[in-house]
Design an enzyme around this catalytic site. Structure first.
Site, short mmCIF file in Angstrom:
data_model
loop_
_atom_site.label_atom_id
_atom_site.label_comp_id
_atom_site.label_asym_id
_atom_site.label_seq_id
_atom_site.Cartn_x
_atom_site.Cartn_y
_atom_site.Cartn_z
N TYR A 217 46.61 -24.40 26.49
CA TYR A 217 47.02 -23.29 27.35
C TYR A 217 48.50 -23.02 27.11
O TYR A 217 48.98 -23.17 25.99
CB TYR A 217 46.68 -23.64 28.81
CG TYR A 217 46.62 -22.41 29.70
CD1 TYR A 217 45.81 -21.32 29.35
CD2 TYR A 217 47.37 -22.34 30.86
CE1 TYR A 217 45.77 -20.19 30.15
CE2 TYR A 217 47.33 -21.22 31.66
CZ TYR A 217 46.53 -20.14 31.31
OH TYR A 217 46.48 -19.03 32.10
N LYS B 19 17.13 -18.90 29.08
CA LYS B 19 17.24 -18.41 27.70
C LYS B 19 18.50 -18.95 27.03
O LYS B 19 18.47 -19.38 25.86
CB LYS B 19 17.27 -16.88 27.71
CG LYS B 19 17.00 -16.24 26.38
CD LYS B 19 15.52 -16.14 26.14
CE LYS B 19 15.22 -15.34 24.91
NZ LYS B 19 13.79 -15.02 24.79
#
Length: 391
Positions: free
Chosen positions: A42, A97
């Site tokens: 970060y 899925k």
């Protein structure tokens, strides 16, 4: 590896426990356990990567996950056999899925359910989100809107787009039919195939079977055989009328099945099993509606040499998980900008090639859990993409 079926029914308690809190989470690819790690992942380190991408957008492929991220998109209008249940209710299916993409294809995936049924709004949403993903799996979107949506998205986006309810079903159906014919010693080109159902899956199956060499395909909807001159056909069905039913049949399922070699059920409606008696001696019956097949496999077996369903508790399960993880993996591995018809045919051939190791009347496709399938499909799809010039 042979297919397996469940011997003990799954309980409601198991089902709800398996979905509690959702089925997905985000995991870091590198640990953050020190101030140095934090500075790299970060701020301030990430700013250098962002600036590099700002100067050269192509670097996003290397330094973000977007290029290999599949979004599973639905508006909840045609969920399983449940119909139009809305975006929120479709989310458990889309999460599932995404789990399958990761488990079988090694691909990261996120579900994206949209609270709109407007095709223009869905397209605009995905176009605006395009920097965030690498491919689109359309799911459980009602016909005929699904055809327009897929076609327009393929034009609007420079990445693979596939409506799995159409093409995943079609790919595995073709693979299964090749397997069944191998067992029976038949040639697919000489067969007459009857497709019951002219929705997303029915239309796609008719098309892929024709592309694979089946010359005589007859498609039925709720009003009977689709044929030239029939009034009230939408553009999709009108094209079917022009390209199928070479025998010029009229009437309903009884007329269509007389002498037919293959019955492919994708309508969601049960049929009178005695209609199957009029089929050929080496009949093949694929009753794929879920959760209730058009005809029970035990009944269909009285008339057919080979029977398949979409369910895991019967032999010969026609399951889309045999196709879509490998199709998208192959498309993304090759850098394909689209998924072509030849890529779908290559996927079907790859599934069939795995099944050949252990073919039998109750083993015409591999088990959905067979770890060989997705890599074979991915390799075949990538090779076809290169041959088609879409990389």
């Amino acid at each position: 590896m042979t297919g397996t079926t469940m011997t003990t029914p799954v309980t409601d308690a198991e089902i709800f426990e398996g979905h509690e809190g959702g089925k997905l989470s985000v995991a870091a690819t590198r640990p953050i356990s020190s101030p140095r790690d934090l500075s790299v992942a970060y701020t301030p380190g990430v700013a250098k990567v962002s600036l590099a991408i700002a100067e050269d957008a192509a670097k996003a492929k290397r330094y973000t996950w977007a290029d290999r991220l599949v979004v599973v998109v639905s508006d909840g209008t045609a969920v399983l056999g449940l119909g139009d249940i809305g975006a929120s209710a479709s989310l458990p299916v889309m999460e599932g899925k995404s789990v399958l993409f990761k488990t079988f294809g090694g691909l990261d995936s996120i579900p994206l359910v949209l609270d709109t049924t407007d095709v223009d709004e869905i397209i605009e949403t995905l176009v605006r989100l395009r920097p965030s993903f690498g491919a689109v799996n359309l799911e459980d979107i009602s016909a005929p809107r699904c055809f327009e949506l897929e076609d327009r998205l393929k034009e609007a986006l420079d990445c693979p787009v596939m409506h799995d309810d159409q093409h995943g079903t079609a790919i595995v159906t073709l693979a299964a039919l090749r397997g069944a014919n191998q067992v029976l010693g038949k040639d697919i080109s000489g067969q007459r195939v009857v497709v019951s159902g002219a929705g997303a899956a029915g239309v796609a199956c008719a098309r892929i079977l024709q592309n694979a060499g089946v010359a005589d395909v007859t498609v039925l909807d709720s009003r009977g055989i689709i044929h030239e001159g029939r009034e009230g056909l939408n553009p999709i069905k009108q094209k079917l009328a022009e390209t199928t039913n070479t025998s010029g049949l009229r009437g309903g399922l009884g007329e269509a099945l007389k002498g037919a070699d293959v019955f492919l059920g994708l309508s969601g409606a049960t049929i009178d099993e005695t209609l199957l008696a009029g089929m050929s001696d080496d009949a093949i019956v694929f009753a794929l509606s879920n959760p209730d097949p058009e005809v029970h496999p035990a009944a269909a077996s009285r008339y057919a040499k080979i029977v398949a369903t979409g369910r895991s508790d019967f032999p010969n399960q026609i399951n889309n998980v045999l196709a879509f993880p490998g199709v998208f993996r192959g498309a993304l591995d090759s850098g394909a900008r689209a998924i072509t018809e030849n890529m779908k045919l290559a996927a079907a051939d790859a599934i069939f090639s795995v099944a050949q190791d252990d073919l039998g009347p109750d083993r015409i496709v591999p088990s959905p859990l067979d770890p060989r399938v997705a890599p074979e499909v991915a390799a075949a799809v990538a090779k076809a993409a290169e041959a088609d010039g879409v990389v």
